[in-house]
Design an enzyme around this catalytic site. Sequence first.
Site, PDB file in Angstrom:
ATOM      1  N   LYS A 218      -8.089   7.451  17.928  1.00  0.00           N
ATOM      2  CA  LYS A 218      -9.893   7.023  17.649  1.00  0.00           C
ATOM      3  C   LYS A 218     -10.016   5.550  17.898  1.00  0.00           C
ATOM      4  CE  LYS A 218     -10.175  10.450  13.259  1.00  0.00           C
ATOM      5  NZ  LYS A 218     -11.914  11.128  13.981  1.00  0.00           N
ATOM      6  N   ARG A 296     -10.848  22.171  13.187  1.00  0.00           N
ATOM      7  CA  ARG A 296     -11.623  23.443  13.775  1.00  0.00           C
ATOM      8  C   ARG A 296      -9.788  24.357  14.203  1.00  0.00           C
ATOM      9  NH1 ARG A 296     -14.811  21.001  18.038  1.00  0.00           N
ATOM     10  NH2 ARG A 296     -15.076  19.625  16.562  1.00  0.00           N
TER      11      ARG A 296
END
Length: 434
Positions: A218, A296
Amino acid sequence: MDAADLTLSFVTPDGGRLIRDLNGGEVRLTARHEDGDQAAALRPTSAAEAREVGAALMRLARELKATRVRVPTGEYAAALAAAALAEDWRDGRYRQTGPAPVQLFVEGLSADEQAHIEALGAGLTLARDLVSAPANVLNPATLAREARTLEAHGVDVDVWDGDDITARGMNLLAAVAAGSATGPRLIRATLPARGEAHTVVALVGKGITFDTGGYSIKPAAGMVNMKSDMGGAAAVLGAMRALAALRDLIPEGVEVRAYVAAAENMVGPDAMRPGDVYRAANGLHVEITNTDAEGRLVLADTLTVACEEGATELVDLATLTGVKVSALGNDIAALFSSDAALTARLKAAAQDAGEHVWELPLHQPYLKTYRKGTVADLKNSDMQPAGASIKAALFLQQFVTRPWAHLDIAGNATREEHATGWGVGTLVEYVLAR
C-alpha cells in the site's frame, strides 16, 4: 466555568422561540449555573431521533466538561441512553491525561432495558478497544489473549496456532500470515445453547491486525490506519461479550460461535507473492494475483471450517474492499446474502440497532473474471475496481455450504479517527431475534 451536572429538558414544537432554533436531534445549552447547566432538545418521536439526541447531548457534555448528565424519562429513553454511552467512549490508554467518563442518569429505564444497554456497552467497549489498539500492541497472539478474557463471562474459547491451522488445511490463512513473525491464529469462541442445540449461528470476523498490502504494498497514506483492518473480528468478539451478558435472552437451542481469522499481512522472506498458488481448506486452489486482497483469503478458509463444524447459518464481517466506501460511504455497510430469510433478519436487526445496511447483488457473471487467465480454480483478484465489492463477495461464496451473509464494513469501523464498534449492535439484535 465548569459545572458538574448537565440536565436535559425536552420541549415540544409549540415551545416558543427556542424551538425555532432546534432541528432534528440538536441539543442546545439554554442556561448556565454554578450548580449545573440546563439544555433543551425537541422530544424525540422515534428511536432514530432519540439516538441523535443522545449523541448530541454527550458531545455537549464534553464541550462543557460536565461529569454527570441527567435526562428525563421518555418513550425512547433506551435508544437515547445507548447512543449517549456509545458517544462517550474515547480511547485514553495512550495519553497521560485521558478524557474522564461521564456519568449518565436516564429516568424511566426498566431493569431489562438497563441490562441490555450495559451489555451492549460492554461489547462496544471491547470492540472499540481492539480496533483502537496499535499494531505493536495488538497482533494475532495478543488478539487471541484478549479473546480469552471472554472465558470469565462464560464463553468457551479455543485458539489454534500455525501448526493447527496447517493441519486443518487452512493454507490460505497460513499464506497471508507467512510474512509475519507472529504467525496466524484461528480463534473460536462459543456460547453453548440452552438445552439441546438445533441451530448453530456462526459469526465470522476478518482479523488482519495490520495490513501492509504485502508485496502488493500500500502507499503510505493507505497504510497508516491499517491497524483497523480487524474491525470485523472486533465486532464479532464484542458481540460475544454482549451476548454472554444476555444469554438468557438467546432463544433456547441456539448456539452462537464466533470465528476470528487473525493474521498480519507483512512482507518478508516467507511472505506470499503474486503468482503463488495455495490449496484452500475446501480443496479449491487459489492463485494470488494481489497480496493486498488478503481478507477474502483468511475468511475463505474460516468459512469453510465453520461449515465443516456444523454451522447452520453464517454471517461474516470484514473491512474488505475500498470501493465499498466509494459506493456507500462510511455510515452504510454493504450486505450480500445467499438467503432471503437471513437477509430480512439482518436488515431488521440493523434497523433495531441504529446501524445501516444496503443490500448489493451477488451477480454471478462477475465471478467469471476470477476464473479467467489463471492456472488455478480461482484467482483472488482481477485487479479491476469495477464491481470489486461484489466480486469479493462472490469469491467468499465459493467457500460456504450453508445460508450465509457477508457484511463489507470497510469505512464503518472508524469515524473521524475513533473506533465505532460498528456491527456489534446488529449482531446482538440478530442473534436475540433468531
